[in-house]
Write a protein that holds these residues in place. Structure first.
Motif, PDB file in Angstrom:
ATOM      1  N   ILE A 202       0.865  -1.185   0.000  1.00  0.00           N
ATOM      2  CA  ILE A 202       0.000   0.000   0.000  1.00  0.00           C
ATOM      3  C   ILE A 202       0.894   1.226   0.000  1.00  0.00           C
ATOM      4  CG2 ILE A 202      -1.795   1.259   1.236  1.00  0.00           C
ATOM      5  CD1 ILE A 202      -2.609  -1.513   2.416  1.00  0.00           C
ATOM      6  N   GLN A 203       0.824   1.990  -1.082  1.00  0.00           N
ATOM      7  CA  GLN A 203       1.716   3.127  -1.252  1.00  0.00           C
ATOM      8  C   GLN A 203       1.313   4.308  -0.381  1.00  0.00           C
ATOM      9  OE1 GLN A 203       0.958   2.569  -5.599  1.00  0.00           O
ATOM     10  NE2 GLN A 203       3.083   3.202  -5.810  1.00  0.00           N
ATOM     11  N   GLN A 204       2.202   5.281  -0.325  1.00  0.00           N
ATOM     12  CA  GLN A 204       1.971   6.450   0.517  1.00  0.00           C
ATOM     13  C   GLN A 204       0.745   7.239   0.052  1.00  0.00           C
ATOM     14  OE1 GLN A 204       5.399   8.988   0.960  1.00  0.00           O
ATOM     15  NE2 GLN A 204       4.200  10.721   1.684  1.00  0.00           N
ATOM     16  N   ASP A 205       0.633   7.468  -1.251  1.00  0.00           N
ATOM     17  CA  ASP A 205      -0.527   8.161  -1.799  1.00  0.00           C
ATOM     18  C   ASP A 205      -1.655   7.165  -2.009  1.00  0.00           C
ATOM     19  OD1 ASP A 205       0.747  10.710  -1.990  1.00  0.00           O
ATOM     20  OD2 ASP A 205       1.826   9.968  -3.745  1.00  0.00           O
ATOM     21  N   ASP A 206      -2.858   7.587  -1.681  1.00  0.00           N
ATOM     22  CA  ASP A 206      -4.009   6.693  -1.782  1.00  0.00           C
ATOM     23  C   ASP A 206      -4.556   6.722  -3.206  1.00  0.00           C
ATOM     24  OD1 ASP A 206      -4.015   6.055   1.024  1.00  0.00           O
ATOM     25  OD2 ASP A 206      -4.754   8.082   1.352  1.00  0.00           O
TER      26      ASP A 206
ATOM     27  N   GLY B  58      -7.855   9.835   6.419  1.00  0.00           N
ATOM     28  CA  GLY B  58      -7.807   8.594   7.187  1.00  0.00           C
ATOM     29  C   GLY B  58      -8.734   7.529   6.644  1.00  0.00           C
ATOM     30  N   GLN B  59      -9.917   7.946   6.197  1.00  0.00           N
ATOM     31  CA  GLN B  59     -10.873   6.998   5.626  1.00  0.00           C
ATOM     32  C   GLN B  59     -10.361   6.412   4.307  1.00  0.00           C
ATOM     33  OE1 GLN B  59     -14.235   9.602   5.476  1.00  0.00           O
ATOM     34  NE2 GLN B  59     -14.809   9.276   7.615  1.00  0.00           N
ATOM     35  N   LYS B  60      -9.702   7.252   3.499  1.00  0.00           N
ATOM     36  CA  LYS B  60      -9.126   6.744   2.248  1.00  0.00           C
ATOM     37  C   LYS B  60      -8.027   5.736   2.528  1.00  0.00           C
ATOM     38  CE  LYS B  60      -9.955  10.518  -1.031  1.00  0.00           C
ATOM     39  NZ  LYS B  60      -9.304  11.526  -1.920  1.00  0.00           N
ATOM     40  N   LYS B  61      -7.227   6.016   3.552  1.00  0.00           N
ATOM     41  CA  LYS B  61      -6.156   5.084   3.891  1.00  0.00           C
ATOM     42  C   LYS B  61      -6.736   3.756   4.355  1.00  0.00           C
ATOM     43  CE  LYS B  61      -2.485   6.056   3.802  1.00  0.00           C
ATOM     44  NZ  LYS B  61      -1.500   5.928   2.716  1.00  0.00           N
ATOM     45  N   ARG B  62      -7.793   3.816   5.159  1.00  0.00           N
ATOM     46  CA  ARG B  62      -8.438   2.568   5.601  1.00  0.00           C
ATOM     47  C   ARG B  62      -9.052   1.818   4.431  1.00  0.00           C
ATOM     48  NH1 ARG B  62     -12.472   4.130  10.110  1.00  0.00           N
ATOM     49  NH2 ARG B  62     -11.981   6.290   9.606  1.00  0.00           N
ATOM     50  N   LEU B  63      -9.596   2.557   3.462  1.00  0.00           N
ATOM     51  CA  LEU B  63     -10.150   1.906   2.278  1.00  0.00           C
ATOM     52  C   LEU B  63      -9.044   1.224   1.476  1.00  0.00           C
ATOM     53  CD1 LEU B  63     -12.421   1.289   0.292  1.00  0.00           C
ATOM     54  CD2 LEU B  63     -12.036   3.540  -0.744  1.00  0.00           C
ATOM     55  N   SER B  64      -7.887   1.880   1.362  1.00  0.00           N
ATOM     56  CA  SER B  64      -6.757   1.269   0.653  1.00  0.00           C
ATOM     57  C   SER B  64      -6.364  -0.060   1.290  1.00  0.00           C
ATOM     58  CB  SER B  64      -5.553   2.223   0.664  1.00  0.00           C
ATOM     59  OG  SER B  64      -5.842   3.416  -0.026  1.00  0.00           O
ATOM     60  N   ILE B  65      -6.394  -0.099   2.618  1.00  0.00           N
ATOM     61  CA  ILE B  65      -6.077  -1.342   3.329  1.00  0.00           C
ATOM     62  C   ILE B  65      -7.190  -2.360   3.148  1.00  0.00           C
ATOM     63  CG2 ILE B  65      -5.641  -2.343   5.608  1.00  0.00           C
ATOM     64  CD1 ILE B  65      -4.400   0.348   6.407  1.00  0.00           C
ATOM     65  N   ALA B  66      -8.430  -1.898   3.241  1.00  0.00           N
ATOM     66  CA  ALA B  66      -9.576  -2.808   3.107  1.00  0.00           C
ATOM     67  C   ALA B  66      -9.583  -3.499   1.750  1.00  0.00           C
ATOM     68  CB  ALA B  66     -10.880  -2.024   3.305  1.00  0.00           C
ATOM     69  N   LEU B  67      -9.233  -2.770   0.688  1.00  0.00           N
ATOM     70  CA  LEU B  67      -9.224  -3.340  -0.658  1.00  0.00           C
ATOM     71  C   LEU B  67      -8.242  -4.499  -0.767  1.00  0.00           C
ATOM     72  CD1 LEU B  67      -9.352  -0.033  -2.735  1.00  0.00           C
ATOM     73  CD2 LEU B  67     -11.159  -1.748  -2.604  1.00  0.00           C
ATOM     74  N   GLU B  68      -7.138  -4.423  -0.033  1.00  0.00           N
ATOM     75  CA  GLU B  68      -6.133  -5.488  -0.115  1.00  0.00           C
ATOM     76  C   GLU B  68      -6.409  -6.625   0.861  1.00  0.00           C
ATOM     77  OE1 GLU B  68      -4.405  -5.294  -2.626  1.00  0.00           O
ATOM     78  OE2 GLU B  68      -4.748  -3.173  -3.061  1.00  0.00           O
TER      79      GLU B  68
ATOM     80  N   THR C  87       1.244   9.793   6.809  1.00  0.00           N
ATOM     81  CA  THR C  87       1.554  11.090   6.189  1.00  0.00           C
ATOM     82  C   THR C  87       0.271  11.800   5.754  1.00  0.00           C
ATOM     83  OG1 THR C  87       3.688  10.302   5.393  1.00  0.00           O
ATOM     84  CG2 THR C  87       2.758  12.237   4.297  1.00  0.00           C
ATOM     85  N   GLY C  88       0.149  13.059   6.143  1.00  0.00           N
ATOM     86  CA  GLY C  88      -1.003  13.864   5.732  1.00  0.00           C
ATOM     87  C   GLY C  88      -2.223  13.708   6.607  1.00  0.00           C
ATOM     88  N   LEU C  89      -2.133  12.883   7.652  1.00  0.00           N
ATOM     89  CA  LEU C  89      -3.281  12.664   8.539  1.00  0.00           C
ATOM     90  C   LEU C  89      -3.142  13.494   9.814  1.00  0.00           C
ATOM     91  CD1 LEU C  89      -3.713   8.780   8.286  1.00  0.00           C
ATOM     92  CD2 LEU C  89      -4.694  10.554   6.817  1.00  0.00           C
ATOM     93  N   ASP C  90      -4.283  13.876  10.391  1.00  0.00           N
ATOM     94  CA  ASP C  90      -4.252  14.566  11.678  1.00  0.00           C
ATOM     95  C   ASP C  90      -3.975  13.555  12.785  1.00  0.00           C
ATOM     96  OD1 ASP C  90      -6.850  13.458  12.696  1.00  0.00           O
ATOM     97  OD2 ASP C  90      -7.640  14.598  10.993  1.00  0.00           O
TER      98      ASP C  90
END
Length: 616
Positions: free
Chosen positions: A115-119, A175-185, A200-203
């Motif tokens: 899972i890359q840095q950019d979503d 954060g939701q996009k990052k979780r989606l990236s993980i969920a897809l895999e 990176t880029g998250l609060d």
């Protein structure tokens, strides 16, 4: 992860979901590496120089643990992650082990994801649509649709995305996009997850939630999770099980976060009171506490791991062999996942493209409206030039302008969009979602019909308004050649977008078309310099233009009326074709030639994309 429980696997190494269960229990996989180096070639002072990024480092990442690779900027932490994940292979050497066996690339692809840095996700799909398409692409047909739906439901629920399942991805938070990236895999239940700087880029709240989720994935499901990390807060830092510190391509420390301070204290490097251990670690790595002591730490650390066992260092190889001697990790029996056949991949990718096109209505509407407006404008400017001998040269210009307009719109519609598409494609292809051929076919099944529609929207009003002959045969030839030429130009747009950077492709593409359009219109064959004769015959734009003129004035067309002049030089269409050197046009040959350019360009485009995707 709440009520998530495990069950046995089926023959395809994918979950068979039952009520109350999400993932099957998989073989626990430890990842270790010895004498790992990575070298790149760069130009310096006009010479090719080899630069070593990783200098023979060692390490071990255990299942059931969340490990952070840390280090200053440029230390090689992302390079290390890429090499371990198999994302970068060229220029690397050394040994990477999965438990006690050397890593096999195919086996690695079946048990891991990156899972890359950019979503890079499909932003025009909803969360559920993204997950559903991924499930259909990554799971075998032997698994029922109901089981796939249950699996998707379970993953969304366990990652806190169920309440956002109908939200368009572009509207999700970072954060939701990052979780989606993980969920897809997670759909294929990988044993190893690699993440490049996921925070990176998250609060701070999103970072904490994301790391807590990764901790649960590691601890409760015995996954090996490795991620790169920059400079986390102290609270975030403590959540990690292991830290692997890299400085200048060498290992400085590997062990639990809470043992960092005593480890360095034993080596006379004391952390200031109330100081963030993560910041202290980076300060040591960049040499703020002295370079002499840093070199000694580097020399002693690579082959050792600092553990809780009386705060001692153990050899990685000894610890590793001991851990593998008593459990099931001594071997990994991972079967090849039987993903759907090509025709089903095409089907699901095509449906995904249709959904995204429907959501991107503005772009589609602009393309259609632009073709219609230009068709009406050209039709008005060149009205009734097609049935008058005195305006035959004006009609010639209209045909040239029509040909060039559809060539440009066919090319420019994809020359910029494809490089943006490529970023998502690279992620999906590396993680084994589909093969390249179904992907290309699914793209063409959407782009080609729409480009044909755009061509017809332009051709019909402009043909009628300019007074071209109302004969089905001539109109058919005129339309077919324009459509196939536009599609061929579109294929060159795909090729430029796939093989060149955007700033270069948007320049090279149009210039290439202009060069090809000169021949046959601005200069006749008899006037063409010898060194450019090959360009005349190579130009598919020239081939199309001559065929369009012949379709309107060839085939023994009757003598043209001369409405506003007493004498019309080109009253006889045969004379016009002869003087323009269009009388020997072979329509069938020219059509086959344009089609061959179309096919060859797409084959070349596919080859270029395949090379870029597999050049690691």
């Amino acid at each position: 992860m709440g009520d998530v429980k495990y069950q046995s696997e089926d023959n395809n190494n994918v979950p068979v979901v039952k009520k109350g269960q999400l993932f099957p229990k998989k073989a626990e996989v430890d990842l270790s590496f010895e004498n790992l180096t990575y070298t790149v070639s760069t130009f310096s002072h006009y010479k090719l120089v080899k630069k070593e990024i990783l200098h023979g480092i060692h390490g071990s990442f255990r299942s059931g643990q969340l490990t952070a690779i840390m280090g200053p900027s440029g230390s090689g932490k992302s390079t290390l992650l890429n090499v371990l994940a198999g994302y970068s292979t060229s220029g690397s050497s050394g040994s990477v082990y999965l438990n006690d066996a050397l890593r096999d690339e195919k086996q690695m692809a079946n048990i891991s994801c990156y899972i890359q840095q950019d979503d890079f996700v499909r932003e025009l799909l909803t969360v559920r649509e993204s997950m559903t398409v991924a499930a259909h692409l990554k799971l075998p047909t032997t698994m029922s649709t109901l089981s796939k739906v249950s699996l998707v439901d379970g993953i969304l629920e366990s990652l806190g995305l169920a309440i956002h399942e109908n939200t368009i991805v572009t509207r999700l938070s970072g954060g939701q996009k990052k979780r989606l990236s993980i969920a897809l895999e997670l759909i294929t239940n990988p044993s190893i997850l690699f993440l490049d700087e996921p925070t990176t880029g998250l609060d701070s709240l999103s970072c904490s939630q994301l790391v807590s989720m990764m901790v649960d994935l590691a601890h409760n499901q015995n996954r090996t999770i490795v991620c790169t990390l920059h400079q986390p807060t102290a609270l975030l830092f403590e959540k990690f099980d292991q830290v692997y510190v890299v400085t200048s391509g060498q290992c400085l420390y590997q062990g639990p976060p809470h043992l960092i301070i005593p480890y360095f204290a034993e080596r006379t490097i004391v952390c200031p009171p109330y100081h963030n251990p993560a910041d202290f670690l980076i300060e040591v790595a960049i040499g703020e506490y002295g370079t002499t002591g840093l070199k000694k730490l580097i020399d002693s650390a690579p082959k050792y791991i600092y553990t809780n066992d009386q705060h001692h260092c153990h050899k990685i190889s000894d610890t590793y062999q001991k851990n593998n001697s008593t459990d099931e990790k001594s071997s990994i029996n991972i079967k090849q996942v039987n993903r759907p056949p090509s025709y089903l991949q095409i089907y699901h990718l095509y449906l995904r493209n249709i959904i995204m096109y429907k959501r991107n209505k503005l772009n589609l509407q602009l393309r259609i409206i632009a073709h219609l407006l230009i068709g009406l404008i050209f039709g008005y400017l060149y009205r009734d030039v097609g049935d008058d001998a005195s305006t035959i040269l004006s009609n010639m210009v209209f045909i040239y302008g029509t040909n060039l307009f559809l060539v440009y719109t066919g090319q420019m519609a994809v020359i910029v969009s494809f490089p943006l598409e490529y970023k998502v494609l690279k992620r999906e292809h590396f993680n084994g979602w589909f093969t390249l051929f179904p992907y290309m076919i699914s793209i063409l099944l959407v782009e080609i019909p729409f480009q044909i529609l755009c061509c017809l929207v332009y051709i019909i009003p402009s043909y009628v308004l300019t007074g071209q002959p109302m004969e089905l045969m001539r109109f058919s030839y005129f339309t077919i050649f324009l459509v196939v030429t536009s599609l061929t130009s579109q294929s060159t747009g795909f090729l430029c977008g796939a093989g060149l950077p955007v700033k270069i492709s948007v320049f090279i593409g149009p210039v290439f078309v202009v060069l090809l359009s000169v021949f046959g219109f601005a200069i006749r064959l008899r006037d063409t310099p010898t060194i450019y004769i090959w360009v005349h015959y190579f130009s598919f734009v020239r081939s199309s233009y001559q065929s369009l003129v012949y379709s309107l004035y060839g085939f023994d067309r009757n003598v043209l009326p001369c409405k506003d002049e007493m004498y019309c030089h080109y009253k006889n269409p045969t004379k016009f074709l002869s003087e323009m050197e269009f009388d020997q046009v072979h329509m069938n040959f020219e059509f086959l030639y344009i089609c061959s350019v179309f096919l060859c360009t797409y084959v070349l485009t596919t080859t270029v994309i395949w090379y870029r995707l597999n050049k690691r």
